[in-house]
Design an enzyme around this catalytic site. Structure first.
Site, PDB file in Angstrom:
ATOM      1  N   ASP A 179       0.861  -1.190   0.000  1.00 16.16           N
ATOM      2  CA  ASP A 179       0.000   0.000   0.000  1.00 16.16           C
ATOM      3  C   ASP A 179       0.898   1.242   0.000  1.00 16.16           C
ATOM      4  OD1 ASP A 179      -3.222   0.364   1.333  1.00 16.16           O
ATOM      5  OD2 ASP A 179      -1.931   2.099   0.946  1.00 16.16           O
ATOM      6  N   ASP A 231       3.971   1.740  -4.244  1.00 16.88           N
ATOM      7  CA  ASP A 231       2.980   2.252  -5.176  1.00 16.88           C
ATOM      8  C   ASP A 231       2.807   1.203  -6.284  1.00 16.88           C
ATOM      9  OD1 ASP A 231       1.668   3.724  -7.175  1.00 16.88           O
ATOM     10  OD2 ASP A 231       2.727   5.570  -6.650  1.00 16.88           O
ATOM     11  N   ALA A 287      -6.193  -1.714  -4.694  1.00 12.32           N
ATOM     12  CA  ALA A 287      -5.507  -0.419  -4.649  1.00 12.32           C
ATOM     13  C   ALA A 287      -6.016   0.492  -5.770  1.00 12.32           C
ATOM     14  CB  ALA A 287      -4.006  -0.643  -4.769  1.00 12.32           C
ATOM     15  N   SER A 329     -16.791  -3.268  -9.339  1.00 18.70           N
ATOM     16  CA  SER A 329     -17.893  -2.436  -8.836  1.00 18.70           C
ATOM     17  C   SER A 329     -19.158  -2.599  -9.659  1.00 18.70           C
ATOM     18  CB  SER A 329     -17.452  -0.966  -8.906  1.00 18.70           C
ATOM     19  OG  SER A 329     -18.540  -0.107  -8.708  1.00 18.70           O
ATOM     20  N   TYR A 377     -14.973   6.119 -13.689  1.00 19.69           N
ATOM     21  CA  TYR A 377     -14.588   5.143 -12.659  1.00 19.69           C
ATOM     22  C   TYR A 377     -15.077   3.745 -13.046  1.00 19.69           C
ATOM     23  CZ  TYR A 377     -15.409   2.542  -8.319  1.00 19.69           C
ATOM     24  OH  TYR A 377     -15.480   1.555  -7.370  1.00 19.69           O
ATOM     25  N   LYS A 414     -12.996   0.097 -14.144  1.00 20.81           N
ATOM     26  CA  LYS A 414     -13.207  -1.227 -13.535  1.00 20.81           C
ATOM     27  C   LYS A 414     -13.497  -2.258 -14.627  1.00 20.81           C
ATOM     28  CE  LYS A 414     -12.785  -0.248  -9.132  1.00 20.81           C
ATOM     29  NZ  LYS A 414     -11.698  -0.833  -8.337  1.00 20.81           N
ATOM     30  N   ARG A 439     -28.578  14.337  -8.254  1.00 20.63           N
ATOM     31  CA  ARG A 439     -27.170  14.331  -8.669  1.00 20.63           C
ATOM     32  C   ARG A 439     -27.101  13.645 -10.041  1.00 20.63           C
ATOM     33  NH1 ARG A 439     -22.935  11.134  -4.848  1.00 20.63           N
ATOM     34  NH2 ARG A 439     -24.155   9.383  -5.579  1.00 20.63           N
ATOM     35  N   PRO A 440     -26.460  14.297 -11.011  1.00 21.71           N
ATOM     36  CA  PRO A 440     -26.430  13.689 -12.348  1.00 21.71           C
ATOM     37  C   PRO A 440     -25.800  12.293 -12.306  1.00 21.71           C
ATOM     38  CG  PRO A 440     -25.440  15.892 -12.375  1.00 21.71           C
ATOM     39  CD  PRO A 440     -25.707  15.565 -10.943  1.00 21.71           C
ATOM     40  N   GLY A 441     -26.410  11.367 -13.054  1.00 16.99           N
ATOM     41  CA  GLY A 441     -25.833  10.019 -13.158  1.00 16.99           C
ATOM     42  C   GLY A 441     -26.303   9.051 -12.099  1.00 16.99           C
TER      43      GLY A 441
HETATM   44  C1  UD1 Z   1     -21.171   4.947  -6.336  1.00 14.92           C
HETATM   45  C2  UD1 Z   1     -21.000   3.919  -7.406  1.00 14.92           C
HETATM   46  C3  UD1 Z   1     -20.449   2.653  -6.807  1.00 14.92           C
HETATM   47  C4  UD1 Z   1     -19.151   2.956  -6.167  1.00 14.92           C
HETATM   48  C5  UD1 Z   1     -19.365   3.971  -5.083  1.00 14.92           C
HETATM   49  C6  UD1 Z   1     -17.991   4.328  -4.555  1.00 14.92           C
HETATM   50  C7  UD1 Z   1     -22.503   3.993  -9.283  1.00 14.92           C
HETATM   51  C8  UD1 Z   1     -23.827   3.642  -9.805  1.00 14.92           C
HETATM   52  N1  UD1 Z   1     -22.261   3.638  -8.032  1.00 14.92           N
HETATM   53  O1  UD1 Z   1     -22.258   4.543  -5.518  1.00 14.92           O
HETATM   54  O2  UD1 Z   1     -20.252   1.695  -7.792  1.00 14.92           O
HETATM   55  O3  UD1 Z   1     -18.566   1.788  -5.662  1.00 14.92           O
HETATM   56  O4  UD1 Z   1     -19.985   5.140  -5.616  1.00 14.92           O
HETATM   57  O5  UD1 Z   1     -17.937   5.562  -3.978  1.00 14.92           O
HETATM   58  O6  UD1 Z   1     -21.676   4.581  -9.961  1.00 14.92           O
HETATM   59  N2  UD1 Z   1     -26.536  10.625  -1.474  1.00 14.92           N
HETATM   60  C9  UD1 Z   1     -27.169  11.747  -0.992  1.00 14.92           C
HETATM   61  N3  UD1 Z   1     -26.417  12.712  -0.382  1.00 14.92           N
HETATM   62  C10 UD1 Z   1     -25.061  12.613  -0.245  1.00 14.92           C
HETATM   63  C11 UD1 Z   1     -24.420  11.446  -0.734  1.00 14.92           C
HETATM   64  C12 UD1 Z   1     -25.188  10.470  -1.339  1.00 14.92           C
HETATM   65  O7  UD1 Z   1     -28.377  11.903  -1.107  1.00 14.92           O
HETATM   66  O8  UD1 Z   1     -24.440  13.541   0.309  1.00 14.92           O
HETATM   67  C13 UD1 Z   1     -27.348   9.560  -2.097  1.00 14.92           C
HETATM   68  C14 UD1 Z   1     -26.996   9.312  -3.561  1.00 14.92           C
HETATM   69  O9  UD1 Z   1     -27.781  10.106  -4.408  1.00 14.92           O
HETATM   70  C15 UD1 Z   1     -27.297   7.820  -3.683  1.00 14.92           C
HETATM   71  C16 UD1 Z   1     -27.026   7.255  -2.301  1.00 14.92           C
HETATM   72  O10 UD1 Z   1     -27.048   8.367  -1.421  1.00 14.92           O
HETATM   73  O11 UD1 Z   1     -28.642   7.638  -3.969  1.00 14.92           O
HETATM   74  C17 UD1 Z   1     -25.689   6.561  -2.191  1.00 14.92           C
HETATM   75  O12 UD1 Z   1     -24.680   7.413  -2.720  1.00 14.92           O
HETATM   76  P1  UD1 Z   1     -23.134   7.111  -2.635  1.00 14.92           P
HETATM   77  O13 UD1 Z   1     -22.786   6.681  -1.261  1.00 14.92           O
HETATM   78  O14 UD1 Z   1     -22.414   8.299  -3.207  1.00 14.92           O
HETATM   79  O15 UD1 Z   1     -22.892   5.843  -3.557  1.00 14.92           O
HETATM   80  P2  UD1 Z   1     -23.384   5.555  -5.060  1.00 14.92           P
HETATM   81  O16 UD1 Z   1     -23.341   6.782  -5.881  1.00 14.92           O
HETATM   82  O17 UD1 Z   1     -24.660   4.794  -4.991  1.00 14.92           O
END
Ligand code: UD1
Length: 323
Positions: free
Chosen positions: A32, A52, A74, A117, A141, A145, A282-284
């Site tokens: 690590d 690294d 990693a 992932s 990201y 993967k 949040r987009p996406g």
């Molecule tokens: C994403 C990735 C996942 C990855 C992970 C690592 C996708 C589909 N998923 O998960 O593969 O392993 O990140 O970080 O790409 N939320 C809020 N407020 C916040 C933060 C999150 O409302 O401040 C909501 C998000 O909109 C989501 C849920 O909480 O619905 C989980 O979010 P998050 O923990 O960021 O993970 P994912 O985006 O689901």
């Protein structure tokens, strides 16, 4: 007893994997660079090499210490950052990962478990998502993967490798026995952000959208406990060492939990109301993402022990209070 090199073994998921490897009676060598991993996460029973994955000579030296198999965790994992600084993700998650399998090939190491992932799937076309679901990552990201999974597939044929790519859904929680002491630094995910809102480190929790077509308007995710993930890595390693063929496997719980439900569970565990603000989507973000883990059950004999979101939240909250 086998000797496992754990790349990223000082990180959040990696340290839990190291604990599970040691608990199963195997040897672990942690590799690590401590860029996001932490020294406090190291186990005295495991050898540690600060290195690294971009340093090919160091990696090869580590790999030549009679290693039987590798777990590669990693990687960089901030989805938003991967869209802004893709080069960082290309170099770490693709070039770095290729270094690992090239060093393995040179040193005669034949088995690897890879931390993949659910992001490889992109927007789900059906639920629960199984491993046959189309692969259309919608962030860089997820692309990195998938790209490395495809390299694993080629290498497994060309270099006589066997691998298991484990596609995690939403990894959450901490070791319930308190053996992992390093809280993730700069967390980007929902549950650690909730904890920061509860402890006053953040003014409030922004919920990204409450107008989704879900049971309460907020996004549904499949939260899988990190100790369950760790257990799956050991099962995958043991299968590979026993001669099992390469597989791609989802790790989730087949249970969807909304953002509101996570907040409610946290409020109950913590014993106070959170300051919640509903903001733009949040987009996406897919509305709903839930895994089928039938294949994990069939191939590995794996099932999650943690099925209740409150129990999961409690392990994170207890970590907060370990000091
Ligand atoms: C994403 C990735 C996942 C990855 C992970 C690592 C996708 C589909 N998923 O998960 O593969 O392993 O990140 O970080 O790409 N939320 C809020 N407020 C916040 C933060 C999150 O409302 O401040 C909501 C998000 O909109 C989501 C849920 O909480 O619905 C989980 O979010 P998050 O923990 O960021 O993970 P994912 O985006 O689901």
């Amino acid at each position: 007893m086998v000797k496992i090199l754990v790349a990223g073994g000082a990180g959040y998921i990696g340290s839990h994997v190291v604990k599970a490897i040691l608990k199963a009676g195997h040897q672990a060598v942690v590799y690590d660079d401590l860029s996001s991993g932490q020294r406090i996460n190291l186990f005295p029973q495991a050898e540690f090499i600060q290195g690294d994955i971009l340093d090919y000579a160091a990696l090869k030296e580590a790999m030549s210490r009679n290693i039987d198999a590798v777990v590669h965790l990693a990687g960089k994992k901030a989805v938003g950052e991967s869209m802004l600084v893709p080069e960082k993700y290309a170099v770490n998650n693709i070039t770095g990962a290729l270094n690992i399998i090239n060093a393995m090939a040179e040193c005669g190491v034949k088995h690897i478990v890879f931390s993949s992932s659910a992001a490889v799937y992109g927007m789900p076309e059906y639920l629960p998502v199984d491993e046959k679901h189309p692969l259309n990552p919608i962030n860089y990201y997820g692309f990195t993967k998938l790209e490395f999974e495809r390299n694993l597939e080629w290498y497994s044929r060309l270099k006589d490798f066997s691998y298991m790519a484990l596609r995690y859904f939403n990894a959450v929680g901490y070791d319930a026995e308190g053996d992992i002491r390093g809280k993730e630094l700069n967390p980007q995910n929902l549950l650690p952000i909730i904890i920061e809102a509860a402890t006053g480190k953040r003014e409030c929790l922004n919920v990204f959208g409450n107008d989704y077509e879900t049971r309460d308007g907020t996004c549904v995710r499949d939260y899988v406990h990190v100790t369950d993930l760790a257990k799956a890595h050991v099962m995958a390693l043991e299968k590979l060492m026993d001669g099992a063929k390469s597989e791609v496997i989802n790790l989730g719980t087949n249970t969807g939990t909304t953002v509101k439900e996570v907040i409610q569970a946290a409020e109950k565990v913590i014993g106070k109301k959170l300051n919640v603000k509903y903001v733009e989507r949040r987009p996406g973000d897919p509305a709903e993402l839930v895994a089928s883990y039938d294949k994990a059950k069939k191939v590995l004999g794996w099932e999650p022990d943690y099925k209740n979101i409150e129990d999961i939240v409690r392990t994170t909250w207890n970590m907060e209070n370990l000091g």
